[in-house]
Design a protein around this motif. Structure first.
Motif, short mmCIF file in Angstrom:
data_model
loop_
_atom_site.label_atom_id
_atom_site.label_comp_id
_atom_site.label_asym_id
_atom_site.label_seq_id
_atom_site.Cartn_x
_atom_site.Cartn_y
_atom_site.Cartn_z
N GLU A 90 0.83 -1.20 0.00
CA GLU A 90 0.00 0.00 0.00
C GLU A 90 0.87 1.26 0.00
OE1 GLU A 90 -3.48 1.69 -0.57
OE2 GLU A 90 -3.44 -0.44 -0.12
N ASP A 91 1.97 1.27 0.75
CA ASP A 91 2.79 2.49 0.88
C ASP A 91 3.72 2.73 -0.30
OD1 ASP A 91 4.35 0.29 1.62
OD2 ASP A 91 5.43 1.39 3.17
N THR A 92 4.19 1.69 -0.97
CA THR A 92 5.12 1.89 -2.09
C THR A 92 4.49 1.65 -3.45
OG1 THR A 92 5.89 -0.39 -1.92
CG2 THR A 92 7.18 1.30 -0.77
N GLY A 93 3.38 0.95 -3.48
CA GLY A 93 2.77 0.59 -4.76
C GLY A 93 3.38 -0.69 -5.29
N VAL A 94 3.36 -0.84 -6.59
CA VAL A 94 3.94 -2.02 -7.24
C VAL A 94 5.42 -1.74 -7.48
CG1 VAL A 94 3.88 -3.51 -9.28
CG2 VAL A 94 1.75 -2.61 -8.31
N THR A 95 6.24 -2.67 -7.04
CA THR A 95 7.69 -2.51 -7.21
C THR A 95 8.25 -3.70 -7.98
OG1 THR A 95 8.17 -3.58 -5.09
CG2 THR A 95 7.96 -1.17 -5.09
N LEU A 96 9.40 -3.49 -8.55
CA LEU A 96 10.13 -4.54 -9.26
C LEU A 96 11.54 -4.54 -8.71
CD1 LEU A 96 9.96 -6.60 -11.68
CD2 LEU A 96 10.94 -4.77 -13.08
N GLN A 97 12.05 -5.72 -8.43
CA GLN A 97 13.42 -5.83 -7.92
C GLN A 97 14.07 -7.08 -8.50
OE1 GLN A 97 11.00 -5.10 -5.24
NE2 GLN A 97 10.18 -7.12 -5.55
N GLY A 98 15.37 -7.06 -8.49
CA GLY A 98 16.12 -8.21 -8.96
C GLY A 98 17.50 -8.21 -8.35
N VAL A 99 18.07 -9.38 -8.26
CA VAL A 99 19.45 -9.52 -7.79
C VAL A 99 20.20 -10.42 -8.75
CG1 VAL A 99 18.96 -9.13 -5.34
CG2 VAL A 99 18.87 -11.44 -6.26
N MET A 100 21.49 -10.18 -8.82
CA MET A 100 22.36 -10.98 -9.68
C MET A 100 23.72 -11.08 -9.00
SD MET A 100 22.64 -12.60 -12.64
CE MET A 100 21.24 -12.01 -13.56
N PRO A 101 24.31 -12.26 -8.96
CA PRO A 101 25.67 -12.35 -8.42
C PRO A 101 26.61 -11.45 -9.23
CG PRO A 101 24.73 -14.54 -8.71
CD PRO A 101 23.79 -13.57 -9.37
N LEU A 102 27.44 -10.73 -8.54
CA LEU A 102 28.37 -9.82 -9.21
C LEU A 102 29.23 -10.56 -10.22
CD1 LEU A 102 29.50 -6.94 -9.41
CD2 LEU A 102 31.10 -7.53 -7.59
N ARG A 103 29.59 -11.79 -9.92
CA ARG A 103 30.45 -12.56 -10.82
C ARG A 103 29.77 -12.90 -12.15
NH1 ARG A 103 28.20 -17.40 -10.20
NH2 ARG A 103 27.51 -18.08 -8.15
#
Length: 151
Positions: A90-103
């Protein structure tokens, strides 16, 4: 590894037509404006990962159940997110996130990964704005594939 992350950012800036990206030693993150999105890139030293984050759109007034179902469906095996993760609060809305190993990131794929992220955000922004039972669109397929389960 902080130097590796800084080096990646130095190749990312010209690839995306951005000014030079510099980091402070005490804050391994930056905020980029790409299309209509503020994209946060952060190096997570303890995990040796790079994280991307953006707000896709505020939650719509109507059609939320359909949107929530679409978000859940898209996150299932990442088939509608190209390996990124959608969330809604409710406070941020729809978000998108991702992670990837630096290597896994290098000069040849960092811009593709970030551009793919923005493309997926744009697709979902359109879906959020038109939340009235619109079918889930397929995510772009000519991109840096990362559709794998992570634990």
């Amino acid at each position: 590894m902080f130097d590796v992350f800084q080096s990646l950012l130095s190749t990312l800036a010209p690839a995306l037509n951005l000014p030079e990206i510099t980091l402070r030693e005490d804050d391994p993150s930056c905020l980029l404006v790409l299309d209509d999105f503020e994209v946060s890139l952060r190096y997570l030293p303890g995990a040796d990962m790079v994280m991307l984050f953006t707000v896709v759109a505020p939650l719509p007034e109507g059609g939320r159940e359909s949107l929530y179902a679409g978000l859940l469906d898209a996150n299932t095996f990442f088939h509608g997110t190209q390996g990124f993760t959608l969330a809604a609060r409710e406070d941020t809305g729809v978000t998108l996130q991702g992670v990837m190993p630096l290597r896994m990131l290098d000069d040849s794929n960092i811009a593709v990964w970030v551009q793919n992220f923005v493309n997926v955000a744009e697709m979902w922004q359109s879906r959020c704005v038109n939340a009235e039972a619109e079918p889930v669109a397929e995510a772009p397929s000519d991109v840096f594939m990362q559709d794998m389960l992570r634990v």
